[in-house]
Structure formats: structure tokens, C-alpha cells
Enzyme design. Structure first.
Site, PDB file in Angstrom:
ATOM      1  N   HIS A 292      -1.349 -10.686   0.343  1.00  0.00           N
ATOM      2  CA  HIS A 292      -0.572  -9.207   0.505  1.00  0.00           C
ATOM      3  C   HIS A 292      -0.945  -8.767   1.712  1.00  0.00           C
ATOM      4  CE1 HIS A 292      -1.052  -8.788  -4.301  1.00  0.00           C
ATOM      5  NE2 HIS A 292      -0.048  -9.104  -3.724  1.00  0.00           N
TER       6      HIS A 292
ATOM      7  N   CYS B 216      -6.060  -1.434  -2.845  1.00  0.00           N
ATOM      8  CA  CYS B 216      -5.492  -2.167  -3.909  1.00  0.00           C
ATOM      9  C   CYS B 216      -5.538  -1.393  -5.154  1.00  0.00           C
ATOM     10  CB  CYS B 216      -5.955  -3.517  -4.050  1.00  0.00           C
ATOM     11  SG  CYS B 216      -6.024  -4.610  -2.557  1.00  0.00           S
TER      12      CYS B 216
HETATM   13  N1  ARG Z   1      -6.327 -10.162  -8.218  1.00  0.00           N
HETATM   14  C1  ARG Z   1      -5.255  -9.703  -7.919  1.00  0.00           C
HETATM   15  C2  ARG Z   1      -4.166 -10.659  -7.444  1.00  0.00           C
HETATM   16  O1  ARG Z   1      -4.338 -11.551  -7.058  1.00  0.00           O
HETATM   17  C3  ARG Z   1      -5.694  -8.832  -6.726  1.00  0.00           C
HETATM   18  C4  ARG Z   1      -4.546  -7.824  -6.259  1.00  0.00           C
HETATM   19  C5  ARG Z   1      -4.987  -7.199  -4.811  1.00  0.00           C
HETATM   20  N2  ARG Z   1      -3.949  -6.113  -4.562  1.00  0.00           N
HETATM   21  C6  ARG Z   1      -3.495  -5.900  -3.451  1.00  0.00           C
HETATM   22  N3  ARG Z   1      -3.016  -4.557  -3.255  1.00  0.00           N
HETATM   23  N4  ARG Z   1      -3.969  -6.510  -2.325  1.00  0.00           N
HETATM   24  O2  ARG Z   1      -2.943 -10.417  -7.789  1.00  0.00           O
END
Ligand code: ARG
Length: 264
Positions: free
Chosen positions: A163, A258
Site C-alpha cells: 500500500h 492503517c
Molecule cells: N493485513 C492487512 C492487509 O494485508 C493490512 C492492511 C494495512 N493497511 C494499510 N492501510 N496499509 O490488507
């Protein structure tokens, strides 16, 4: 300022959709709740309104509210999650946003996009990340809804930086921290040219979620695992660093930012 957080009571690592997630490493539920409460309570002391959505036992990652979508005016653009494990979250976010007097809108079902975690506006430009989680084509629709003037596509190719919000953080319109290694040479060049103060973060700091910060005016809320040199760097830009333990969330590949979806 107003933000959405999702309660941590059902947070867990039950599957693996990024390199951090290892189902054999147990989440300490009590610590996870304490870490989340601590962050939430501090945000409230800053005068930020925090609204909390109920989590669901079937969705252990729903605590990562930054993936819900993005609010533009009164419209909330809902994410289309890439992985089947998270797809069901969309309906829960849709229900919450409509019950809270927002207007949830969807992009085409065949396109994936994971919300404000993937798309960051800086000055007049929308940084549109694609690759791991979001489809490049999703931005045909996202950009129309967002109504931004300029767009810059950013390609994410490293599985650890799936991300944009784990490798890039805007501190203000002229200042950002980022992990150069997460970007292509061309994108790096663009960022360097277009962001006045672009501060590189070491790979170690980035992997300790040093780019996943939540900024409220001059306060940078960030993982407590970052190095002293990153702290000093941020301070030298006239920001105050406030560290939070988010070790339980790092087990799922998430840090401070997050856990937060901005509602402004
Ligand atoms: N376990 C989640 C996923 O893989 C983590 C999300 C992290 N969120 C973020 N905004 N970077 O989707």
C-alpha cells in the site's frame, strides 16, 4: 478533524495476504486492544473526533480502517478489496456509512482499489498507487469521483510495500517522508522533482512502519520502532514526534495510519 476507527476486538492474523502475516505467530489480543485504545485516546486529546465502527468476527483485518475507502464531500468511495479474505468488509463499511448519513458509492466490481491507503493527495496532485492491491484502471473512476486536478501514477512492486501508506507519508503539502526503495526510478524522480521537502527513510525504518504515520497539524503519530535518526529528521522539519506501540498490528502488516480513516 474527524476520523473513523474500527474496534480491535476481532483483530487477528488468520490468513496471510502480505509478507508480514504469519498465522503461526499469535496475536496477543489484550495488547492489541490496549495499543489501539492508547492510540485512539491520544487522538481524542488532540481535539480530533473519533467515531468507532463495530468490527466483525469474520473479518480480522477490518480494524485497518484506512482501507475502507475515501470520503469526498459527503460521498464515500468504497474500496473493492483485492483478496477474497477481505472482500466482505465492503458491505460492512457500506452499511456503516449509509447509517451515518454519508453516501456510499461503488466503483465497478471488476476493479480493485483499497482506499486512502493507496491514494494520497499532495498539493494539487493525486498520487495513485497501483500494482499489488489497486488496479491502475480503477483510477478512471476514482479520479472522476475525487475531482482532483492532476494525477500521478505510482507503481508499487515490492511485496512489503503493498500500500502507498506504508512507504509514503505526507506531512504537509510541501513535505513528505518516503522509502525510495519502494518506488521505481522514474517515480522517485517525479517525487523528488515535485515535492519540495522529500525526506528519504531507511529501509529499516520503513519496515518498522516509519512511513505509516498519522499527522495532526505538527504532530506525527508514528510506530515506536523507528530509529532515533528518523525521529530527529522529522523534528528538524518542525514536527513533533509521538510514538505508539503498534507491534500487534505489525504482525498483520499495519501501523498507526492503517488504523485510521480520515473523514474530512
Ligand atoms: N493485513 C492487512 C492487509 O494485508 C493490512 C492492511 C494495512 N493497511 C494499510 N492501510 N496499509 O490488507
Amino acid at each position: 478533524m474527524k476520523v473513523l476507527m474500527v474496534d480491535p476486538y476481532n483483530f487477528d492474523v488468520k490468513y496471510s495476504i502480505n509478507p508480514w502475516m504469519n498465522t503461526e505467530i499469535k496475536v496477543d489480543k489484550k495488547s492489541a486492544i490496549a495499543q489501539w485504545e492508547n492510540l485512539k485516546n491520544y487522538i481524542i486529546t488532540l481535539g480530533v473526533e473519533v467515531v468507532v465502527m463495530d468490527s466483525s468476527p469474520l473479518q480480522p483485518d477490518i480494524v485497518f480502517a484506512a482501507n475502507a475507502g475515501k470520503l469526498i464531500g459527503n460521498k464515500f468511495i468504497l474500496s473493492n478489496f483485492k483478496d477474497k479474505e477481505r472482500k466482505e468488509e465492503k458491505a460492512l463499511f457500506r452499511n456503516w456509512f449509509s447509517a451515518s448519513n454519508y453516501k456510499p458509492v461503488s466503483i465497478s466490481e471488476n476493479l480493485t482499489w483499497e482506499g486512502e491507503a493507496c491514494t494520497i493527495e499532495i498539493k494539487e496532485t493525486l498520487l495513485c498507487s497501483y500494482g499489488y492491491r489497486s488496479d491502475r484502471d480503477s483510477y478512471n473512476e476514482i479520479c472522476k469521483l475525487w475531482k482532483t486536478k492532476k494525477t500521478k501514477f505510482v507503481y508499487l512492486s515490492d511485496p512489503y510495500f503493498y500500500h502507498l501508506d506504508v512507504c509514503f507519508c505526507k506531512l504537509n503539502n510541501d513535505t513528505a517522508i518516503y522509502c525510495p526503495l519502494a518506488f521505481t526510478a522514474k517515480d522517485r524522480e517525479w517525487l523528488e522533482k515535485n515535492i519540495k521537502n522529500l525526506i528519504p527513510v531507511s529501509l529499516d525504518d520503513a519496515l518498522n512502519f516509519g512511513c505509516n504515520a498519522f499527522v495532526v497539524e505538527n504532530k506525527v503519530l508514528i510506530s515506536d520502532q523507528i530509529s532515533e535518526s528518523l525521529v530527529e529528521m522529522i523534528q528538524s522539519l518542525n514536527f513533533q514526534v509521538i510514538k505508539f506501540e503498534v507491534s500487534e498490528y505489525i504482525k498483520a502488516g499495519g501501523g498507526v495510519k492503517c488504523l485510521i480513516c480520515t473523514l474530512d
